[in-house]
Design an enzyme around this catalytic site. Structure first.
Site, mmCIF file in Angstrom:
data_model
loop_
_atom_site.group_PDB
_atom_site.id
_atom_site.type_symbol
_atom_site.label_atom_id
_atom_site.label_comp_id
_atom_site.label_asym_id
_atom_site.label_seq_id
_atom_site.Cartn_x
_atom_site.Cartn_y
_atom_site.Cartn_z
ATOM 1 N N CYS A 59 0.850 -1.202 0.000
ATOM 2 C CA CYS A 59 0.000 0.000 0.000
ATOM 3 C C CYS A 59 0.882 1.247 0.000
ATOM 4 C CB CYS A 59 -0.900 0.003 1.227
ATOM 5 S SG CYS A 59 -1.998 1.426 1.267
ATOM 6 N N CYS A 103 -17.008 -8.817 4.853
ATOM 7 C CA CYS A 103 -16.269 -7.573 4.620
ATOM 8 C C CYS A 103 -15.019 -7.884 3.798
ATOM 9 C CB CYS A 103 -15.843 -6.964 5.952
ATOM 10 S SG CYS A 103 -17.211 -6.746 7.091
ATOM 11 N N CYS A 134 -19.656 -5.449 2.871
ATOM 12 C CA CYS A 134 -18.888 -4.293 3.336
ATOM 13 C C CYS A 134 -17.548 -4.306 2.612
ATOM 14 C CB CYS A 134 -18.665 -4.398 4.849
ATOM 15 S SG CYS A 134 -17.643 -3.067 5.519
ATOM 16 N N CYS A 194 -19.017 2.679 8.023
ATOM 17 C CA CYS A 194 -18.295 2.031 9.120
ATOM 18 C C CYS A 194 -17.041 2.868 9.330
ATOM 19 C CB CYS A 194 -17.950 0.598 8.705
ATOM 20 S SG CYS A 194 -16.875 -0.255 9.872
HETATM 21 S S1 SF4 Z 1 -4.144 1.187 6.929
HETATM 22 FE FE1 SF4 Z 1 -4.978 0.907 4.862
HETATM 23 S S2 SF4 Z 1 -4.368 2.791 3.797
HETATM 24 FE FE2 SF4 Z 1 -3.043 2.648 5.615
HETATM 25 S S3 SF4 Z 1 -1.190 1.576 4.912
HETATM 26 FE FE3 SF4 Z 1 -2.617 0.035 5.742
HETATM 27 S S4 SF4 Z 1 -3.734 -0.721 3.962
HETATM 28 FE FE4 SF4 Z 1 -2.792 1.217 3.371
#
Ligand code: SF4
Length: 352
Positions: A59, A103, A134, A194
């Site tokens: 991410c 989800c 979700c 949510c």
């Molecule tokens: S919480 Fe979600 S947006 Fe933040 S680094 Fe982890 S996967 Fe990515």
């Protein structure tokens, strides 16, 4: 306090009022939270959901608590977006074993155009099974929120994480305003929200006040409010943060219950590290939703059969989903699972 007074749903909470709730003697706070809880919910029912990570790791966001961030090396096994059929198979298994809501989470900054058709097919397929749906996919623009709503997505998860003041100590790749914009797009699309946060990231007590006041002062309260206890994952910047006093966590649940009386308050990440007694106290404080299964995206979650054993010991029953596309006796199935919970075999293998 009269029942009538407590049934008023407010969106104008001042920080000092929220702080005053946090400052109540613990027993007074829990009594107040439980009294309000009983006005709106069966105190012996808890909603249960299954969570599947449909795309794991890499991410681009830098959330300092998250093992899925590409900014930290946590040894996490990465996974591309799952095939639609594989997701539907998991949903079918979850349904057969008693889940009422499915989800799906993807580690994205936001969904891209290329992935949307697959994601929409997942929503349609899971919904066709009679499950509540979700998703959590990162930030959404108006168009994407509309597409998901049209596909039949019931809930969209997007956490505020912490207070506006503490936010930039936790995430620098997006702003608090970005989060609020996505929540607005979700609400405008007609989906349910949510949204909650994480406690124990080294925030001050005033940041807990700030987080809960933000959630409670949204134009409509989130229907579901996950309150997570930080899971300190090695390799993330949060791995050595100071331990949270468990009673302070329970206070947060109780205050969330008081501020958002009709919302489901979810005891979310961090349950693995909680004793049965602490979880029981969380339910007493007004928590009435959990994820079950063995994983909570990428952090451990108590095994499902253990959850059901705890439910049985506490006399708690899984709450029946109220969905217009519900087509069978899911609650009956769930209750059967509770009755079976004292067997040695786990009834649900959430190998997500
Ligand atoms: S919480 Fe979600 S947006 Fe933040 S680094 Fe982890 S996967 Fe990515």
């Amino acid at each position: 306090m009269s029942a009538t007074a407590e049934q008023i749903i407010r969106h104008d909470w001042q920080s000092a009022e929220v702080q005053a709730l946090f400052d109540l003697p613990f027993n007074d706070l829990l009594f107040k939270a439980q009294s309000i809880h009983r006005l709106h919910f069966n105190p012996n029912e808890v909603q249960v959901s299954t969570l599947l990570s449909i795309k794991t790791g890499s991410c681009p966001e830098d959330c300092k608590y998250c093992p899925q961030s590409a900014h930290y090396n946590t040894g996490l096994e990465k996974q591309r977006l799952m095939e639609v059929e594989a997701v539907l198979k998991k949903a079918q298994e979850a349904k057969a074993k008693g889940s009422s809501r499915f989800c799906m989470g993807a580690a994205w900054k936001n969904p891209n155009k290329r992935d949307m058709p697959y994601v929409l097919d997942m929503v349609k397929g899971v919904r066709a099974m009679g499950l509540e749906t979700c998703m959590t996919l990162g930030m959404l623009d108006e168009e994407q929120a509309g597409q998901l709503a049209d596909a039949g997505l019931d809930y969209y998860n997007h956490n505020l994480d912490t207070s506006p003041e503490f936010y930039d100590k936790i995430i620098t790749t997006r702003t608090y305003g970005d989060r609020l914009d996505t929540l607005q797009n979700v609400r405008d699309s007609g989906m349910k929200i949510c949204s909650g946060g994480i406690i124990g990231m080294g925030e001050r007590k005033t940041d807990r006040v700030g987080l809960l006041a933000q959630l409670a002062n949204l134009p409509v309260h989130p229907e579901s409010v996950p309150i997570n206890m930080l899971v300190k994952v090695p390799g993330t910047p949060m791995e050595n943060v100071e331990d949270l006093d468990p009673l302070d966590f329970i206070r947060c649940l109780a205050v969330a219950r008081i501020l958002m009386p009709k919302s489901h308050v979810r005891l979310s990440a961090g349950r693995e590290e909680m004793s049965d007694e602490m979880q029981a106290m969380c339910f007493l404080a007004g928590a009435n939703s959990i994820f079950y299964g063995e994983c909570l995206l990428t952090t451990p979650n108590p095994e499902a059969h253990k959850d059901m054993q705890l439910f049985e010991r506490l006399g708690i029953k899984p709450e029946q989903a109220i969905v217009d596309h519900d087509d069978d006796g899911q609650a009956e199935q769930l209750n059967k699972q509770v009755q079976k919970a004292d067997t040695a075999q786990p009834f649900y293998d959430a190998s997500v």
